[in-house]
Scaffold this motif. Structure first.
Motif, PDB file in Angstrom:
ATOM      1  N   PRO A 425       0.810  -1.220   0.000  1.00 45.96           N
ATOM      2  CA  PRO A 425       0.000   0.000   0.000  1.00 45.96           C
ATOM      3  C   PRO A 425       0.841   1.267   0.000  1.00 45.96           C
ATOM      4  O   PRO A 425       0.370   2.324  -0.442  1.00 45.96           O
ATOM      5  N   ASP A 426       2.096   1.180   0.446  1.00 45.52           N
ATOM      6  CA  ASP A 426       2.933   2.382   0.500  1.00 45.52           C
ATOM      7  C   ASP A 426       3.497   2.771  -0.854  1.00 45.52           C
ATOM      8  O   ASP A 426       4.056   3.869  -0.991  1.00 45.52           O
ATOM      9  N   VAL A 427       3.361   1.915  -1.879  1.00 44.16           N
ATOM     10  CA  VAL A 427       3.795   2.306  -3.223  1.00 44.16           C
ATOM     11  C   VAL A 427       2.631   2.342  -4.209  1.00 44.16           C
ATOM     12  O   VAL A 427       2.801   2.769  -5.352  1.00 44.16           O
ATOM     13  N   ALA A 428       1.464   1.898  -3.792  1.00 47.53           N
ATOM     14  CA  ALA A 428       0.293   1.926  -4.674  1.00 47.53           C
ATOM     15  C   ALA A 428      -0.137   3.363  -4.933  1.00 47.53           C
ATOM     16  O   ALA A 428       0.016   4.241  -4.081  1.00 47.53           O
ATOM     17  N   VAL A 429      -0.676   3.613  -6.123  1.00 45.42           N
ATOM     18  CA  VAL A 429      -1.189   4.944  -6.450  1.00 45.42           C
ATOM     19  C   VAL A 429      -2.445   5.201  -5.621  1.00 45.42           C
ATOM     20  O   VAL A 429      -3.408   4.434  -5.690  1.00 45.42           O
ATOM     21  N   PRO A 430      -2.479   6.286  -4.843  1.00 45.50           N
ATOM     22  CA  PRO A 430      -3.563   6.492  -3.874  1.00 45.50           C
ATOM     23  C   PRO A 430      -4.784   7.210  -4.447  1.00 45.50           C
ATOM     24  O   PRO A 430      -5.267   8.200  -3.883  1.00 45.50           O
ATOM     25  N   PHE A 431      -5.311   6.722  -5.566  1.00 41.69           N
ATOM     26  CA  PHE A 431      -6.495   7.370  -6.119  1.00 41.69           C
ATOM     27  C   PHE A 431      -7.685   7.104  -5.197  1.00 41.69           C
ATOM     28  O   PHE A 431      -7.799   6.036  -4.595  1.00 41.69           O
ATOM     29  N   PRO A 432      -8.596   8.058  -5.067  1.00 38.60           N
ATOM     30  CA  PRO A 432      -9.697   7.924  -4.106  1.00 38.60           C
ATOM     31  C   PRO A 432     -10.826   7.057  -4.638  1.00 38.60           C
ATOM     32  O   PRO A 432     -10.907   6.759  -5.833  1.00 38.60           O
ATOM     33  N   LEU A 433     -11.706   6.655  -3.739  1.00 36.48           N
ATOM     34  CA  LEU A 433     -12.938   5.980  -4.135  1.00 36.48           C
ATOM     35  C   LEU A 433     -13.805   6.930  -4.949  1.00 36.48           C
ATOM     36  O   LEU A 433     -13.801   8.135  -4.725  1.00 36.48           O
ATOM     37  N   ASN A 434     -14.552   6.370  -5.883  1.00 37.33           N
ATOM     38  CA  ASN A 434     -15.426   7.206  -6.713  1.00 37.33           C
ATOM     39  C   ASN A 434     -16.655   7.696  -5.966  1.00 37.33           C
ATOM     40  O   ASN A 434     -17.264   8.691  -6.347  1.00 37.33           O
ATOM     41  N   VAL A 435     -17.039   6.978  -4.921  1.00 41.66           N
ATOM     42  CA  VAL A 435     -18.249   7.301  -4.158  1.00 41.66           C
ATOM     43  C   VAL A 435     -17.841   7.574  -2.721  1.00 41.66           C
ATOM     44  O   VAL A 435     -17.202   6.734  -2.080  1.00 41.66           O
ATOM     45  N   ALA A 436     -18.184   8.731  -2.225  1.00 41.78           N
ATOM     46  CA  ALA A 436     -17.744   9.130  -0.891  1.00 41.78           C
ATOM     47  C   ALA A 436     -18.198   8.150   0.184  1.00 41.78           C
ATOM     48  O   ALA A 436     -17.495   7.921   1.171  1.00 41.78           O
ATOM     49  N   SER A 437     -19.360   7.539   0.000  1.00 40.00           N
ATOM     50  CA  SER A 437     -19.896   6.632   1.008  1.00 40.00           C
ATOM     51  C   SER A 437     -19.343   5.221   0.889  1.00 40.00           C
ATOM     52  O   SER A 437     -19.615   4.370   1.740  1.00 40.00           O
ATOM     53  N   ALA A 438     -18.569   4.960  -0.162  1.00 47.85           N
ATOM     54  CA  ALA A 438     -18.043   3.612  -0.376  1.00 47.85           C
ATOM     55  C   ALA A 438     -16.886   3.341   0.580  1.00 47.85           C
ATOM     56  O   ALA A 438     -16.196   4.251   1.029  1.00 47.85           O
ATOM     57  N   SER A 439     -16.668   2.082   0.867  1.00 46.07           N
ATOM     58  CA  SER A 439     -15.565   1.688   1.745  1.00 46.07           C
ATOM     59  C   SER A 439     -14.618   0.706   1.072  1.00 46.07           C
ATOM     60  O   SER A 439     -13.629   0.297   1.676  1.00 46.07           O
TER      61      SER A 439
END
Length: 473
Positions: A425-439
């Motif tokens: 996880p420390d080298v993965a690209v940290p793109f966000p979830l598309n849905v704010a409520s998603a987990s």
């Protein structure tokens, strides 16, 4: 998968001209009864390759782009899928391409031309590419019992066993291609019968599948025999008529120019942000200027006709690429052979970018810069290590981000995101979830609705897009 492997010939016109023979010879034969044996086996190749282009660069590819922070679903169907609402109907087309358009056709070629090493090598490479792709996307899929004429319901094989079978088939294809002579072959829309380019692409595919399995030493070894230059890329090359709206065009351009105009683009995506010098996320620095590449690759308007870069109507679409291969050398080399090896390969790639690589003439006048990095840049406090992490981790982070950028239009960013979220996880690209409520991020594509409904060995329900596949547990 009932009857899925019965051959269908859609558009072959056969002309038989008999001269200097008896006028009555064959008078009792029905000239309209055409069998599969009447068709030159090599003619099945073009259809298989077109099906492969669609499977690799079509609908599921665009979905993978949305689910890896590269594209944005703006309206209608793509807006729903962008928000993780997807039905099994969305996979029907890709499964059809793989299991009807590709596998039966290339196996027919193999059966009919056993001594043609070039056709054998191509056919095996294309089959391995197709089934390895569907396994990487969906998880467990039918393969070992596929194409048994008397078996309508093939079992679903474990994802890793399918990837292993794909690698084995690639090895067979590479051996065939090494014994083959190149020849002009218009049926081969990728490489026109170039055995060496096919062998290089097969090795890059091997490296791809080893990367999926996190077998980095094997991936590095395979990539050393992979695609070594941009002109060796396996691409879908549009050959249509600019004056005709329909026809053979860039597949992404087609949908934006047609029924999906306004539905999908790059506006608001994480990828667009990291390529934009005006945002806090910009990936450029004193050695990197992304102005030209950002304009070429990631300013994708939802109106097809205005796109003059990576999805312009005649812009080739990467399927197996030099970019993927060289950045596999960088990542897998850093992991298996050490920091210096990874940095050397990354700088080789940056040197190619610094020649204007992967920018078309519409954007070649814009600024770009890709100077070589040195070890100090990845030391604590260096321009690529502002948070003081381990230098090897900082290097891997930059390589993976470059794979994310350069892999646009391929499945590589989606594959890397799933591969690295748990293990690195420390080298993965940290793109966000598309849905704010998603987990959760999506981990797989759904099975085809047709397969679920027709194959008694299919699961009762699709496992869902958030279920991790075997390689990413």
């Amino acid at each position: 998968m009932k009857h899925i492997f019965r051959y269908t010939i859609i558009s072959f016109i056969l002309l038989a001209i008999a001269s200097c023979q008896s006028l009555v010879e064959g008078i009792n034969e029905n000239p309209n009864k055409i069998t599969i044996e009447d068709v030159d086996a090599k003619l099945f190749l073009t259809g298989a390759l077109l099906a492969n282009s669609s499977a690799q660069s079509g609908h599921l590819n665009r979905i993978s782009g949305m689910w890896s922070g590269q594209l944005t679903g703006l309206s209608s169907l793509y807006s729903n899928i962008y928000g993780y609402s997807i039905s099994t109907a969305e996979s029907i087309g890709t499964w059809s391409r793989v299991y009807i358009g590709i596998i039966p056709n290339v196996r027919h070629i193999r059966n009919e031309l056993p001594n043609d090493m070039l056709m054998q090598g191509i056919a095996k490479t294309v089959e391995a590419m197709a089934v390895g792709t569907i396994a990487s996307l969906c998880g467990d899929v039918p393969y070992s019992e596929v194409n048994f004429e008397d078996l309508d319901d093939p079992k679903f094989d474990n994802q890793i066993s399918v990837l292993d079978a794909s690698i084995s088939l690639l090895d067979q294809g590479i051996n065939d291609l090494s014994a083959a002579s190149s020849r002009n072959m218009t049926e081969d829309i990728y490489f026109n019968g170039d055995a060496d380019k096919w062998a290089a692409a097969a090795n890059t595919l091997k490296a791809r599948f080893f990367m999926l399995k996190k077998d980095y030493s094997a991936a590095y070894s395979a990539a050393q025999s992979g695609i070594g230059s941009f002109d060796g890329n396996l691409q879908h090359i549009p050959r249509g008529d600019a004056n005709v709206a329909e026809g053979d065009k860039n597949l992404f351009w087609e949908i934006l120019e047609g029924s999906r105009a306004g539905d999908i683009g790059s506006e608001g995506s994480y990828l667009a942000a990291i390529m934009n010098a005006d945002t806090s996320l910009y990936r450029g620095n004193e050695k990197t200027d992304e102005t030209a590449r950002a304009a070429y690759s990631f300013a994708i308007a939802a109106d097809g006709s205005s796109n003059q870069g990576i999805i312009e109507q005649f812009e080739p679409m990467n399927i197996v690429s030099f970019e993927e291969n060289h950045l596999t050398l960088a990542e897998a080399g850093a992991r298996s052979a050490g920091f210096d090896t990874g940095l050397r390969h990354l700088n080789e790639f940056r040197a190619w970018l610094n020649t204007g690589g992967r920018i078309n003439d519409n954007f070649s006048d814009l600024p770009y810069l890709y100077e070589a990095y040195d070890a100090a840049d990845f030391a604590a406090g260096g321009i690529e290590n502002q948070d003081g992490t381990d230098p090897l981790k900082a290097l891997l982070r930059e390589i993976v981000e470059e794979r994310y950028v350069s892999g646009f239009g391929q499945f590589m960013p989606f594959d890397d995101a799933r591969r690295l979220r748990n293990s690195d996880p420390d080298v993965a690209v940290p793109f966000p979830l598309n849905v704010a409520s998603a987990s959760q991020h999506p981990e797989r594509m759904p099975y085809s609705d047709d397969e679920l409904n027709s194959n008694s060995n299919a699961p009762a329900d699709d496992p869902g897009i958030f279920t991790k596949t075997a390689v990413n547990q």
